[in-house]
Design an enzyme around this catalytic site. Structure first.
Site, PDB file in Angstrom:
ATOM      1  N   TYR A 167     -45.380  38.753 -63.095  1.00  0.00           N
ATOM      2  CA  TYR A 167     -45.611  37.475 -63.768  1.00  0.00           C
ATOM      3  C   TYR A 167     -47.105  37.163 -63.862  1.00  0.00           C
ATOM      4  O   TYR A 167     -47.615  36.793 -64.928  1.00  0.00           O
ATOM      5  CB  TYR A 167     -44.878  36.359 -63.016  1.00  0.00           C
ATOM      6  CG  TYR A 167     -44.972  35.012 -63.681  1.00  0.00           C
ATOM      7  CD1 TYR A 167     -44.349  34.775 -64.911  1.00  0.00           C
ATOM      8  CD2 TYR A 167     -45.671  33.970 -63.085  1.00  0.00           C
ATOM      9  CE1 TYR A 167     -44.433  33.535 -65.519  1.00  0.00           C
ATOM     10  CE2 TYR A 167     -45.757  32.728 -63.687  1.00  0.00           C
ATOM     11  CZ  TYR A 167     -45.136  32.511 -64.910  1.00  0.00           C
ATOM     12  OH  TYR A 167     -45.227  31.286 -65.514  1.00  0.00           O
ATOM     13  N   LYS A 171     -49.367  36.872 -67.359  1.00  0.00           N
ATOM     14  CA  LYS A 171     -50.065  35.637 -67.725  1.00  0.00           C
ATOM     15  C   LYS A 171     -51.585  35.815 -67.695  1.00  0.00           C
ATOM     16  O   LYS A 171     -52.305  35.183 -68.478  1.00  0.00           O
ATOM     17  CB  LYS A 171     -49.639  34.500 -66.796  1.00  0.00           C
ATOM     18  CG  LYS A 171     -48.185  34.078 -66.984  1.00  0.00           C
ATOM     19  CD  LYS A 171     -47.895  33.606 -68.409  1.00  0.00           C
ATOM     20  CE  LYS A 171     -46.504  33.046 -68.560  1.00  0.00           C
ATOM     21  NZ  LYS A 171     -46.231  32.536 -69.927  1.00  0.00           N
ATOM     22  N   PHE A 200     -44.051  22.605 -63.167  1.00  0.00           N
ATOM     23  CA  PHE A 200     -43.551  21.581 -64.088  1.00  0.00           C
ATOM     24  C   PHE A 200     -42.043  21.436 -63.994  1.00  0.00           C
ATOM     25  O   PHE A 200     -41.336  22.370 -63.596  1.00  0.00           O
ATOM     26  CB  PHE A 200     -43.932  21.953 -65.532  1.00  0.00           C
ATOM     27  CG  PHE A 200     -45.262  21.391 -65.968  1.00  0.00           C
ATOM     28  CD1 PHE A 200     -45.340  20.412 -66.951  1.00  0.00           C
ATOM     29  CD2 PHE A 200     -46.433  21.830 -65.386  1.00  0.00           C
ATOM     30  CE1 PHE A 200     -46.555  19.885 -67.342  1.00  0.00           C
ATOM     31  CE2 PHE A 200     -47.658  21.325 -65.768  1.00  0.00           C
ATOM     32  CZ  PHE A 200     -47.717  20.338 -66.746  1.00  0.00           C
TER      33      PHE A 200
END
Length: 259
Positions: A167, A171, A200
């Site tokens: 990941y 990114k 989030f």
């Protein structure tokens, strides 16, 4: 550039950051093509009304994203905008967690690593290149701008945690593309930006235990909570409307630094 009367393509638009961004654009008088693999994208577009269209698509497939770009161009032209596709907010992506070695010392699955990079990094490049080709044909605004591309990175690009090799790498690649893409596309009047969200309130967080969510919230210096999707959407709106924002990655994280 303004949101009003312009057409935007949003990927990962069935929920979370993409869905909130679509809502904000429509509320501001813009038009949106919502693209997602989930069938929920169709019902979300229906809720947004005549200013929204839905298309199912995989960001890693050229034909899917070309169809999405063409739908956005058509939506812009139908509305009488001087632009076809004015902007892209690319939110589609996956989260993956896998250690290089498991407890028995077995190596991580290579296919799983490649899948994460394929979706998060190659998918971003695919959307960006097809959108840029369409935007380059736009008539420029008064300041020469023809379009804006906003990609979604992550704070994991800078301070990834244990188990986030795939990941974080994917990114970090999105971050690494931002400046060279902005430089390259500047001659076409196209800006490129990236947002790097922290933690989030999105569907990706729904499977995390409540105590883990509380710990993540407590780790944010201020405000001590998870980010709200509309806060991402508000930053995307600012990027669209502020022409001096170009070639940069903005952390949107409340000051959190992951350990």
């Amino acid at each position: 550039m303004q949101l009003k009367d312009n057409a935007f393509l949003i990927t990962g638009a069935a929920s979370g950051l993409g869905a909130a961004t679509a809502e904000r654009i429509v509320e501001a008088g813009g038009r949106v093509v919502l693209c997602d693999l989930s069938e929920a994208v169709e019902s979300h577009a229906e809720r947004l009304g005549e200013a929204a269209r839905a298309i199912r698509g995989d960001v890693t497939r050229e034909e899917d994203m070309q169809a999405a770009v063409e739908a956005a161009v058509a939506l812009g032209e139908k509305g009488g905008s001087q632009q076809g596709l004015a902007g892209v907010i690319h939110c589609a992506g996956v989260v993956s967690v896998a250690k290089l070695l498991d407890r028995e010392g077995n190596p991580a699955d290579l296919d799983a690593y490649a899948r994460t990079v394929q979706i998060n990094l190659v998918g971003t490049f695919n959307v960006m290149r097809l959108a840029a080709a369409a935007m380059s044909k736009n008539d420029p605004f008064e300041d020469g701008e023809r379009g804006v591309i906003i990609n979604t990175a992550s704070v994991a690009a800078f301070d990834g945690q244990v188990g986030q090799c795939a990941y974080s790498a994917s990114k970090a690649g999105v971050v690494g593309m931002s400046l060279p893409a902005a430089r390259e596309l500047s001659r076409h009047g196209i800006r490129v930006m990236a947002i790097a969200p922290g933690v989030f309130e999105t569907p990706m967080m729904s499977d995390i235990p409540e105590d883990a969510v509380a710990a993540l919230s407590a780790a944010v210096p201020f405000p001590k909570r998870l980010g709200k999707p509309d806060e991402y959407a508000r930053l995307a709106e600012q990027i669209v409307t502020n022409p001096m924002l170009n070639g940069e990655v903005i952390r949107l994280d409340g000051g959190i630094r992951m350990q």
